[in-house]
Design a protein around this motif. Sequence first.
Motif, PDB file in Angstrom:
ATOM      1  N   TYR A 177       2.138   0.074 -15.468  1.00  0.00           N
ATOM      2  CA  TYR A 177       4.192   0.482 -16.386  1.00  0.00           C
ATOM      3  C   TYR A 177       5.098   0.660 -14.952  1.00  0.00           C
ATOM      4  CZ  TYR A 177       1.265   1.920 -20.224  1.00  0.00           C
ATOM      5  OH  TYR A 177       0.080   1.949 -21.353  1.00  0.00           O
ATOM      6  N   LEU A 178       4.351   0.425 -13.786  1.00  0.00           N
ATOM      7  CA  LEU A 178       5.542   0.760 -12.735  1.00  0.00           C
ATOM      8  C   LEU A 178       5.873  -0.769 -12.361  1.00  0.00           C
ATOM      9  CD1 LEU A 178       6.508   2.670 -10.882  1.00  0.00           C
ATOM     10  CD2 LEU A 178       5.281   1.572  -9.225  1.00  0.00           C
ATOM     11  N   ASP A 179       7.451  -1.296 -12.746  1.00  0.00           N
ATOM     12  CA  ASP A 179       7.184  -2.335 -12.626  1.00  0.00           C
ATOM     13  C   ASP A 179       7.409  -2.575 -10.919  1.00  0.00           C
ATOM     14  OD1 ASP A 179       8.452  -2.264 -14.858  1.00  0.00           O
ATOM     15  OD2 ASP A 179      10.374  -1.881 -14.585  1.00  0.00           O
ATOM     16  N   ALA A 180       7.382  -3.763 -10.178  1.00  0.00           N
ATOM     17  CA  ALA A 180       7.486  -4.058  -8.652  1.00  0.00           C
ATOM     18  C   ALA A 180       8.256  -4.106  -8.859  1.00  0.00           C
ATOM     19  CB  ALA A 180       6.582  -5.615  -8.544  1.00  0.00           C
ATOM     20  N   PRO A 181       9.083  -3.439  -7.226  1.00  0.00           N
ATOM     21  CA  PRO A 181      10.254  -3.321  -6.519  1.00  0.00           C
ATOM     22  C   PRO A 181      10.798  -4.142  -6.229  1.00  0.00           C
ATOM     23  CG  PRO A 181       8.316  -2.093  -5.148  1.00  0.00           C
ATOM     24  CD  PRO A 181       7.765  -2.550  -5.928  1.00  0.00           C
ATOM     25  N   PRO A 182      11.936  -4.626  -5.971  1.00  0.00           N
ATOM     26  CA  PRO A 182      12.305  -5.873  -5.502  1.00  0.00           C
ATOM     27  C   PRO A 182      11.918  -6.170  -3.758  1.00  0.00           C
ATOM     28  CG  PRO A 182      14.385  -4.900  -5.740  1.00  0.00           C
ATOM     29  CD  PRO A 182      13.333  -3.774  -6.598  1.00  0.00           C
ATOM     30  N   GLU A 183      11.732  -7.250  -3.634  1.00  0.00           N
ATOM     31  CA  GLU A 183      11.215  -7.838  -2.181  1.00  0.00           C
ATOM     32  C   GLU A 183      12.750  -7.727  -1.040  1.00  0.00           C
ATOM     33  OE1 GLU A 183       8.748  -6.543  -1.771  1.00  0.00           O
ATOM     34  OE2 GLU A 183       7.799  -5.916  -2.422  1.00  0.00           O
ATOM     35  N   PRO A 184      13.035  -6.719  -0.455  1.00  0.00           N
ATOM     36  CA  PRO A 184      13.947  -7.052   0.557  1.00  0.00           C
ATOM     37  C   PRO A 184      13.968  -8.350   1.222  1.00  0.00           C
ATOM     38  CG  PRO A 184      12.882  -5.658   1.608  1.00  0.00           C
ATOM     39  CD  PRO A 184      12.257  -6.115   0.109  1.00  0.00           C
ATOM     40  N   LYS A 185      15.331  -9.445   1.732  1.00  0.00           N
ATOM     41  CA  LYS A 185      15.529 -10.148   2.525  1.00  0.00           C
ATOM     42  C   LYS A 185      15.366  -9.525   3.867  1.00  0.00           C
ATOM     43  CE  LYS A 185      18.906 -11.720  -0.303  1.00  0.00           C
ATOM     44  NZ  LYS A 185      20.414 -12.738   0.026  1.00  0.00           N
ATOM     45  N   HIS A 186      14.246 -10.579   4.694  1.00  0.00           N
ATOM     46  CA  HIS A 186      13.981  -9.813   6.027  1.00  0.00           C
ATOM     47  C   HIS A 186      15.023 -10.747   6.877  1.00  0.00           C
ATOM     48  CE1 HIS A 186      10.476  -8.425   4.923  1.00  0.00           C
ATOM     49  NE2 HIS A 186       9.919  -9.828   4.601  1.00  0.00           N
ATOM     50  N   ASP A 187      14.978  -9.593   8.047  1.00  0.00           N
ATOM     51  CA  ASP A 187      16.294 -10.063   9.312  1.00  0.00           C
ATOM     52  C   ASP A 187      14.638 -10.400  10.441  1.00  0.00           C
ATOM     53  OD1 ASP A 187      16.392  -8.342  10.890  1.00  0.00           O
ATOM     54  OD2 ASP A 187      17.206  -7.208   9.571  1.00  0.00           O
ATOM     55  N   THR A 188      15.126 -11.356  11.274  1.00  0.00           N
ATOM     56  CA  THR A 188      14.781 -11.959  12.505  1.00  0.00           C
ATOM     57  C   THR A 188      14.427  -9.569  13.476  1.00  0.00           C
ATOM     58  OG1 THR A 188      16.686 -12.322  13.969  1.00  0.00           O
ATOM     59  CG2 THR A 188      15.356 -13.702  12.885  1.00  0.00           C
ATOM     60  N   VAL A 189      15.058  -9.137  12.849  1.00  0.00           N
ATOM     61  CA  VAL A 189      14.771  -8.170  14.128  1.00  0.00           C
ATOM     62  C   VAL A 189      13.806  -7.056  13.200  1.00  0.00           C
ATOM     63  CG1 VAL A 189      15.911  -5.853  14.573  1.00  0.00           C
ATOM     64  CG2 VAL A 189      17.604  -7.864  14.871  1.00  0.00           C
ATOM     65  N   THR A 190      13.216  -6.906  12.337  1.00  0.00           N
ATOM     66  CA  THR A 190      12.812  -5.732  11.332  1.00  0.00           C
ATOM     67  C   THR A 190      11.500  -6.911  10.613  1.00  0.00           C
ATOM     68  OG1 THR A 190      14.588  -6.054   9.775  1.00  0.00           O
ATOM     69  CG2 THR A 190      14.299  -4.066  11.440  1.00  0.00           C
ATOM     70  N   ASP A 191      12.176  -8.124  10.834  1.00  0.00           N
ATOM     71  CA  ASP A 191      10.642  -8.653   9.655  1.00  0.00           C
ATOM     72  C   ASP A 191       9.579  -8.053   9.968  1.00  0.00           C
ATOM     73  OD1 ASP A 191       9.094 -10.157   8.415  1.00  0.00           O
ATOM     74  OD2 ASP A 191      10.001 -12.194   8.347  1.00  0.00           O
ATOM     75  N   ALA A 192       8.109  -7.832   9.553  1.00  0.00           N
ATOM     76  CA  ALA A 192       6.898  -7.269   9.350  1.00  0.00           C
ATOM     77  C   ALA A 192       6.476  -8.661  10.257  1.00  0.00           C
ATOM     78  CB  ALA A 192       6.698  -6.519   7.987  1.00  0.00           C
ATOM     79  N   SER A 193       6.120  -9.623   9.523  1.00  0.00           N
ATOM     80  CA  SER A 193       5.859 -10.758   9.802  1.00  0.00           C
ATOM     81  C   SER A 193       5.711 -10.896  11.308  1.00  0.00           C
ATOM     82  CB  SER A 193       6.006 -11.988   9.084  1.00  0.00           C
ATOM     83  OG  SER A 193       7.318 -12.589   9.083  1.00  0.00           O
ATOM     84  N   GLN A 194       7.103 -10.847  11.723  1.00  0.00           N
ATOM     85  CA  GLN A 194       7.628 -11.748  13.301  1.00  0.00           C
ATOM     86  C   GLN A 194       7.286  -9.849  14.129  1.00  0.00           C
ATOM     87  OE1 GLN A 194       8.359 -14.695  13.166  1.00  0.00           O
ATOM     88  NE2 GLN A 194       7.814 -15.367  10.964  1.00  0.00           N
ATOM     89  N   SER A 195       6.986  -9.123  13.845  1.00  0.00           N
ATOM     90  CA  SER A 195       6.723  -8.363  15.165  1.00  0.00           C
ATOM     91  C   SER A 195       5.313  -7.664  15.279  1.00  0.00           C
ATOM     92  CB  SER A 195       7.753  -7.281  15.390  1.00  0.00           C
ATOM     93  OG  SER A 195       8.110  -6.591  13.965  1.00  0.00           O
ATOM     94  N   GLY A 196       5.372  -6.955  15.701  1.00  0.00           N
ATOM     95  CA  GLY A 196       3.827  -5.930  15.499  1.00  0.00           C
ATOM     96  C   GLY A 196       3.891  -4.547  15.942  1.00  0.00           C
ATOM     97  N   LEU A 197       2.901  -4.042  15.769  1.00  0.00           N
ATOM     98  CA  LEU A 197       3.170  -2.716  16.090  1.00  0.00           C
ATOM     99  C   LEU A 197       4.322  -1.513  16.467  1.00  0.00           C
ATOM    100  CD1 LEU A 197       0.200  -0.645  14.521  1.00  0.00           C
ATOM    101  CD2 LEU A 197       1.975  -0.717  13.304  1.00  0.00           C
ATOM    102  N   ALA A 198       4.233  -2.381  18.119  1.00  0.00           N
ATOM    103  CA  ALA A 198       4.408  -1.339  19.260  1.00  0.00           C
ATOM    104  C   ALA A 198       6.740  -1.705  19.312  1.00  0.00           C
ATOM    105  CB  ALA A 198       4.187  -2.280  20.094  1.00  0.00           C
TER     106      ALA A 198
END
Length: 404
Positions: free
Chosen positions: A184-205
Amino acid sequence: MNTNWKRNTYLMAFCVVCTSASYTMLIPFLPIYLLDLGTPEADVPFWSSAVFSVTFFIAAIMAPVWGRIADRYGRKKMAVRACIGLTLSYAIGGLVTSPEGLFGMRVVQGFANGFIAAVLAITAAIAPKDQLGVAIGTIQTGQITGSVMGPLLGGVLAHLVGMRLSFFVAAGFLGLATVLVLRYLDAPPEPKHDTVTDASQSGLAADFRYAWHNRVLLSMLILCAVVNMANMVLQPVISLYVAQLQGTMENVVMSSGIVFSLGGIAGALSTNAWGKFGQTRGFFRAMSLAFLGGGICLCLQYFPTELTAFAVLQFAFGLMMAGTMPAINAVMVKVTPADFHGRVFGLTSSANQTGAMLGPILGGILSTALGIRPIFLITGTALILLAGAIGMRYRDESRKSSER
């Protein structure tokens, strides 16, 4: 904007009730369950500390990882993952036959953690900006309501049928939450990524570096840890203190459950009001008043010599401390970009778990060295000083705003 944000928020709040009730109906009574498992009484303090701390330790390490995965692959998926893992962990808890088995169950629980962080990230994504404090307050109300129900239900079940069955009841609550989120939970809209905070472009550090350089975010993470330390510092010994105040060990599980629940009842009654207060009067002001009131209530808990007065002060403490987390979470959302919110609440969960891990350890050390009662004065004074520091920060923020 998700037009169903209210429906989704209430659905998530109900699921949070289920997860919080499952936790609090069992965790405060783990020392008693250890005795039921045949643990020698002399070994209970060791095993109690171990089973309390290991979940928080693992969860603190894993929370940023889950937050990163949520930002990259979807926050609803992370909520479902956490629900399934928690359901399995509680079912395992009902099957264990030794303290080692209970320790293993708590290890699994540490890896399964992260439901609240996922829910808060979803809430931040779907709630209108002018309703953010209210939405987060609703989730917080669900969490507190569950913490009210849990000790009462856990105490009654332990008294009537023993603690083993309580684990399966908790697993049932979590199974219900899993179905509701999945269906029943609607999937939330995915935010637009930027190059500073994009999870696919940076690591945990990089995430930790970002948090370190965002000073407001870093301050809020520290406050998260402090809140949980204050709430958990008496967790390992509170049942013993209740027995001391009532003068007998008879029905101590039931009495402790009622006392635990009073703070939660107060929080459930006041959290939405705190959220609205922060939204209209300022989140720093809400934090300052909440920490000040919580610190005063803790200091006053040093003085009662009978259970009723202590219980009243526990209620007052819950009434005040309920104002801390909605304000802290709202500030973190405001000072970070949308595509970082999953990781923000992952870091928040890590801070919460760290505080929850350190609180019982600190409480154990202080109670061994000084006794239980001085802990109230020490913790309360620390919260009052913290309120003063936050109040100064609020005054600085107000001055900057007036100069703009």
